[in-house]
Design a protein around this motif. Structure first.
Motif, short mmCIF file in Angstrom:
data_model
loop_
_atom_site.label_atom_id
_atom_site.label_comp_id
_atom_site.label_asym_id
_atom_site.label_seq_id
_atom_site.Cartn_x
_atom_site.Cartn_y
_atom_site.Cartn_z
N VAL A 117 -4.16 -2.53 11.83
CA VAL A 117 -3.26 -1.44 11.43
C VAL A 117 -2.00 -2.02 10.80
CG1 VAL A 117 -1.78 0.43 12.29
CG2 VAL A 117 -4.15 0.25 13.07
N LEU A 118 -1.42 -3.06 11.39
CA LEU A 118 -0.21 -3.67 10.84
C LEU A 118 -0.46 -4.28 9.46
CD1 LEU A 118 1.43 -5.32 13.97
CD2 LEU A 118 2.27 -3.37 12.65
N ALA A 119 -1.65 -4.86 9.28
CA ALA A 119 -1.96 -5.49 7.99
C ALA A 119 -2.26 -4.46 6.90
CB ALA A 119 -3.15 -6.43 8.15
N SER A 120 -2.89 -3.35 7.26
CA SER A 120 -3.32 -2.40 6.23
C SER A 120 -2.40 -1.19 6.10
CB SER A 120 -4.75 -1.92 6.52
OG SER A 120 -4.79 -1.28 7.77
N ASP A 121 -1.76 -0.74 7.18
CA ASP A 121 -0.92 0.47 7.13
C ASP A 121 0.13 0.39 8.23
OD1 ASP A 121 0.10 2.98 6.64
OD2 ASP A 121 -1.65 4.05 7.45
N PRO A 122 1.16 -0.47 8.06
CA PRO A 122 2.14 -0.69 9.12
C PRO A 122 2.89 0.56 9.57
CG PRO A 122 2.55 -2.15 7.25
CD PRO A 122 1.43 -1.26 6.88
N SER A 123 3.03 1.52 8.72
CA SER A 123 3.76 2.73 9.11
C SER A 123 2.84 3.81 9.64
CB SER A 123 4.55 3.27 7.93
OG SER A 123 3.66 3.64 6.89
N ILE A 124 1.56 3.56 9.63
CA ILE A 124 0.52 4.49 10.06
C ILE A 124 0.70 5.85 9.35
CG2 ILE A 124 -0.78 5.41 12.03
CD1 ILE A 124 0.59 3.41 13.80
N ALA A 125 1.02 5.79 8.05
CA ALA A 125 1.26 7.01 7.27
C ALA A 125 0.07 7.39 6.40
CB ALA A 125 2.50 6.82 6.39
#
Length: 158
Positions: A117-125
């Protein structure tokens, strides 16, 4: 080899006994009394086995197993007991290893998902990320994933 004097003399040149308190006559009498002993070979062969067992430390470690004749109750019983104990110890060791792997599986998976998640979409948006996290709530709960872990990990990396 036979029980004749020549065979015995070849096995023990110039001697009647082995120094173990054993003589040809004693071994011959033991073979006459014990049919299992007689089935193991001639007097000379038995004498050689005794000498080999005495000189070999590995053979001395398991004298009971070597002395048991196959097919009788005692040997079968103790063979089963030994097989059980060996197999049980091996299985308990394997079980402990599997338990350790199983205990580490959820935290390792959670850590991998947090890193993903941090590598692909750190803001989880991203809507895709949100949709997958929503659909897989049961799995994520099973491995211990939470949005809070993503935030904590992100703060650790700074």
């Amino acid at each position: 080899m036979s029980d004749d004097e020549d065979g015995w003399a070849k096995a023990q040149p110039g001697a009647k006994g082995s120094g173990l308190g054993m003589s040809k006559d004693l071994l011959r009498k033991a073979r006459a009394v014990n049919p299992d002993l007689a089935a193991q070979g001639s007097t000379t062969e038995l004498f050689d086995k005794v000498q080999t067992a005495k000189s070999s430390p590995a053979a001395a470690k398991k004298p009971a197993a070597a002395a048991r004749a196959p097919g009788d109750f005692f040997s079968t019983f103790y063979d089963q007991k030994e097989r059980y104990e060996t197999t049980r110890a091996r299985l308990l060791e394997e079980k402990a290893r599997v338990d350790r792997e199983l205990a580490a599986l959820a935290p390792d998976t959670c850590h991998a998902i947090v890193e993903l998640v941090l590598a692909s979409d750190p803001s989880i948006a991203n809507p895709q990320t949100q949709e997958i996290l929503q659909r897989e709530q049961a799995f994520l709960a099973q491995v211990g994933f939470s949005h809070r872990k993503v935030v904590d990990r992100r703060l650790q990396k700074k």
